[in-house]
Design a protein around this motif. Structure first.
Motif, short mmCIF file in Angstrom:
data_model
loop_
_atom_site.label_atom_id
_atom_site.label_comp_id
_atom_site.label_asym_id
_atom_site.label_seq_id
_atom_site.Cartn_x
_atom_site.Cartn_y
_atom_site.Cartn_z
N PRO A 1 62.54 41.56 41.80
CA PRO A 1 63.45 40.46 41.45
C PRO A 1 64.77 40.55 42.23
CG PRO A 1 62.77 41.70 39.49
CD PRO A 1 62.30 42.46 40.68
N PRO A 2 65.51 39.44 42.33
CA PRO A 2 66.81 39.46 42.99
C PRO A 2 67.78 40.40 42.27
CG PRO A 2 66.11 37.21 42.57
CD PRO A 2 65.14 38.10 41.87
N LYS A 3 68.77 40.87 43.00
CA LYS A 3 69.83 41.74 42.49
C LYS A 3 69.31 43.08 41.99
CE LYS A 3 72.26 38.42 39.98
NZ LYS A 3 73.37 38.00 39.17
N LYS A 4 68.22 43.54 42.57
CA LYS A 4 67.62 44.82 42.17
C LYS A 4 67.32 45.65 43.41
CE LYS A 4 67.04 43.43 37.83
NZ LYS A 4 68.14 42.54 37.60
N HIS A 5 67.25 46.96 43.20
CA HIS A 5 66.78 47.90 44.21
C HIS A 5 65.58 48.60 43.63
CE1 HIS A 5 69.97 47.42 47.08
NE2 HIS A 5 70.83 47.45 46.09
N LEU A 6 64.56 48.82 44.43
CA LEU A 6 63.31 49.39 43.96
C LEU A 6 63.30 50.90 44.04
CD1 LEU A 6 60.52 48.71 42.87
CD2 LEU A 6 59.72 48.56 45.22
N VAL A 7 62.74 51.50 43.01
CA VAL A 7 62.54 52.94 42.94
C VAL A 7 61.10 53.17 42.50
CG1 VAL A 7 63.21 55.08 41.80
CG2 VAL A 7 64.94 53.34 42.30
N VAL A 8 60.39 54.06 43.18
CA VAL A 8 59.05 54.45 42.77
C VAL A 8 59.14 55.88 42.27
CG1 VAL A 8 56.68 54.86 43.52
CG2 VAL A 8 57.98 52.95 44.48
N GLY B 1 59.25 50.40 34.76
CA GLY B 1 58.18 51.24 34.23
C GLY B 1 56.78 50.77 34.51
N MET B 2 56.60 49.71 35.28
CA MET B 2 55.25 49.22 35.56
C MET B 2 54.47 50.26 36.36
SD MET B 2 55.79 45.25 36.70
CE MET B 2 54.14 44.69 36.26
N LEU C 1 56.84 51.70 39.02
CA LEU C 1 57.87 50.92 39.69
C LEU C 1 59.05 50.74 38.74
CD1 LEU C 1 55.52 48.19 41.13
CD2 LEU C 1 56.73 49.92 42.46
N CYS C 2 60.20 50.99 39.24
CA CYS C 2 61.43 50.80 38.47
C CYS C 2 62.42 50.11 39.38
CB CYS C 2 62.00 52.15 38.02
SG CYS C 2 60.87 53.11 37.02
N TRP C 3 63.45 49.56 38.80
CA TRP C 3 64.49 48.98 39.62
C TRP C 3 65.84 49.36 39.07
CZ3 TRP C 3 66.95 46.15 36.07
CH2 TRP C 3 66.24 45.36 35.19
N MET D 1 42.02 47.97 35.61
CA MET D 1 41.63 49.28 36.07
C MET D 1 42.88 50.09 36.39
SD MET D 1 39.45 50.15 39.45
CE MET D 1 39.29 51.82 39.97
N ASN D 2 43.14 51.14 35.68
CA ASN D 2 44.27 52.00 35.98
C ASN D 2 43.85 53.04 36.99
OD1 ASN D 2 46.02 50.74 34.27
ND2 ASN D 2 45.52 52.04 32.54
N SER D 3 44.76 53.40 37.86
CA SER D 3 44.48 54.37 38.89
C SER D 3 45.69 55.26 39.06
CB SER D 3 44.18 53.64 40.20
OG SER D 3 43.93 54.57 41.21
N SER D 4 45.46 56.54 39.24
CA SER D 4 46.58 57.44 39.48
C SER D 4 46.60 57.81 40.94
CB SER D 4 46.45 58.70 38.61
OG SER D 4 45.40 59.50 39.08
N PHE D 5 47.77 58.23 41.43
CA PHE D 5 47.88 58.57 42.84
C PHE D 5 47.05 59.80 43.19
CE2 PHE D 5 52.28 56.50 42.96
CZ PHE D 5 51.72 55.32 43.38
#
Length: 129
Positions: A85-92, A73-74, A97-99, A1-5
């Protein structure tokens, strides 16, 4: 089920920050959730850059929700768990989701993960272990 904000009135994002020693608390938390909550869960851990994380696999054994290691891009979907994952920083950005790569030295991805609270302040629960 896809959902948008924009059309998800009951869809929450739950950001959970944990140290490397927070595995037991995370297992207990996810083991006690309903199978289909109206929330997406994002797990960010402080880990050594040399550590291979098995967090997605560990949490998948405790919940019926799909658990993913975040890939660039998830799309964020309700009733899903996303693990940085390790060695990453999260960006929304734009419901995705991107890192970004972090330096080789140890840093604190939980401290740097502030974009979620700005993007979804009205629908955010933030837990830290």
């Amino acid at each position: 089920m896809n959902s948008s904000f924009s059309d998800d009135k009951n869809f929450f994002l739950v950001a959970i920050g944990a140290s490397a020693g927070g595995v037991q608390a995370l297992e207990s938390f996810f083991g006690n959730l309903p199978d289909q909550p109206n929330a997406a869960f994002i797990v960010v851990q402080h880990l050594s850059p040399d550590f291979k994380s098995m967090m997605a696999e560990i949490l998948q054994r405790k919940t019926a929700m799909p658990v993913y290691s975040i890939r660039k891009g998830m799309e964020i979907e309700p009733s899903h768990v996303y693990v940085l994952p390790p060695k990453k920083h999260l960006v929304v950005s734009d419901r995705r989701l991107c890192w970004l790569e972090s330096p080789d030295s140890f840093d604190y991805p939980i401290d740097k993960f502030k974009c979620l609270s700005r993007a979804r302040r009205d629908r955010l629960f933030s837990l830290q272990n």
